[in-house]
Design a protein around this motif. Sequence first.
Motif, mmCIF file in Angstrom:
data_model
loop_
_atom_site.group_PDB
_atom_site.id
_atom_site.type_symbol
_atom_site.label_atom_id
_atom_site.label_comp_id
_atom_site.label_asym_id
_atom_site.label_seq_id
_atom_site.Cartn_x
_atom_site.Cartn_y
_atom_site.Cartn_z
ATOM 1 N N UNK A 1 -2.301 -0.863 4.350
ATOM 2 C CA UNK A 1 -2.138 -1.377 5.711
ATOM 3 C C UNK A 1 -1.457 -0.332 6.586
ATOM 4 N N UNK A 2 -0.401 0.265 6.075
ATOM 5 C CA UNK A 2 0.312 1.301 6.827
ATOM 6 C C UNK A 2 -0.599 2.491 7.078
ATOM 7 N N UNK A 3 -1.333 2.920 6.046
ATOM 8 C CA UNK A 3 -2.257 4.042 6.221
ATOM 9 C C UNK A 3 -3.346 3.718 7.240
ATOM 10 N N UNK B 1 0.629 -5.953 -4.433
ATOM 11 C CA UNK B 1 1.255 -6.224 -3.129
ATOM 12 C C UNK B 1 1.726 -4.927 -2.477
ATOM 13 N N UNK B 2 2.265 -4.031 -3.285
ATOM 14 C CA UNK B 2 2.739 -2.754 -2.760
ATOM 15 C C UNK B 2 1.563 -1.902 -2.280
ATOM 16 N N UNK B 3 0.462 -1.909 -3.046
ATOM 17 C CA UNK B 3 -0.734 -1.155 -2.628
ATOM 18 C C UNK B 3 -1.282 -1.702 -1.324
ATOM 19 N N UNK C 1 3.596 -1.885 -11.425
ATOM 20 C CA UNK C 1 2.784 -2.242 -12.587
ATOM 21 C C UNK C 1 2.893 -1.144 -13.634
ATOM 22 N N UNK C 2 2.623 -1.524 -14.877
ATOM 23 C CA UNK C 2 2.656 -0.568 -15.983
ATOM 24 C C UNK C 2 1.386 -0.714 -16.805
ATOM 25 N N UNK C 3 0.873 0.406 -17.267
ATOM 26 C CA UNK C 3 -0.243 0.441 -18.201
ATOM 27 C C UNK C 3 0.258 1.165 -19.441
#
Length: 124
Positions: free
Chosen positions: A101-103, A94-96, A77-79
């Motif tokens: 989930x991994x964390x 989706x990446x977050x 994403x870009x701001x």
Amino acid sequence: MSKNKSIPLTDYLDIIENTEDETRFFENLDQVKDGLAEAKDIPVVGVLINALVALNDFGNVADFKDSAHYDAVEGWDITVDPATGAFSIMPGAAMRKKIFTILGVVAAGIVGIIVLIKFLRRRR
């Protein structure tokens, strides 16, 4: 685009293509290109940084879309600050979700190991 609203980077590139905003985006990207070149070997984000370096080298969105690097910007994403054109890029939703989930799995594993060690020490 409002100041604090982030949108997918691919959507932003579609929006600015062949506009004055594209020119301003490339001016700002050109200002940070030296820092990008130094950071392109960083794990995980290195692929994105290499894509941004390639985007800067192409000099326009249309040619970048036809390159192999375009897929690397998906999921980010870009701001953008409309007043200055300054931008920040961050992982998309989706990446977050994958990262958290991994964390969570890693944290649960660490807690599980700690509990197991305490349990085994008490049995002695």
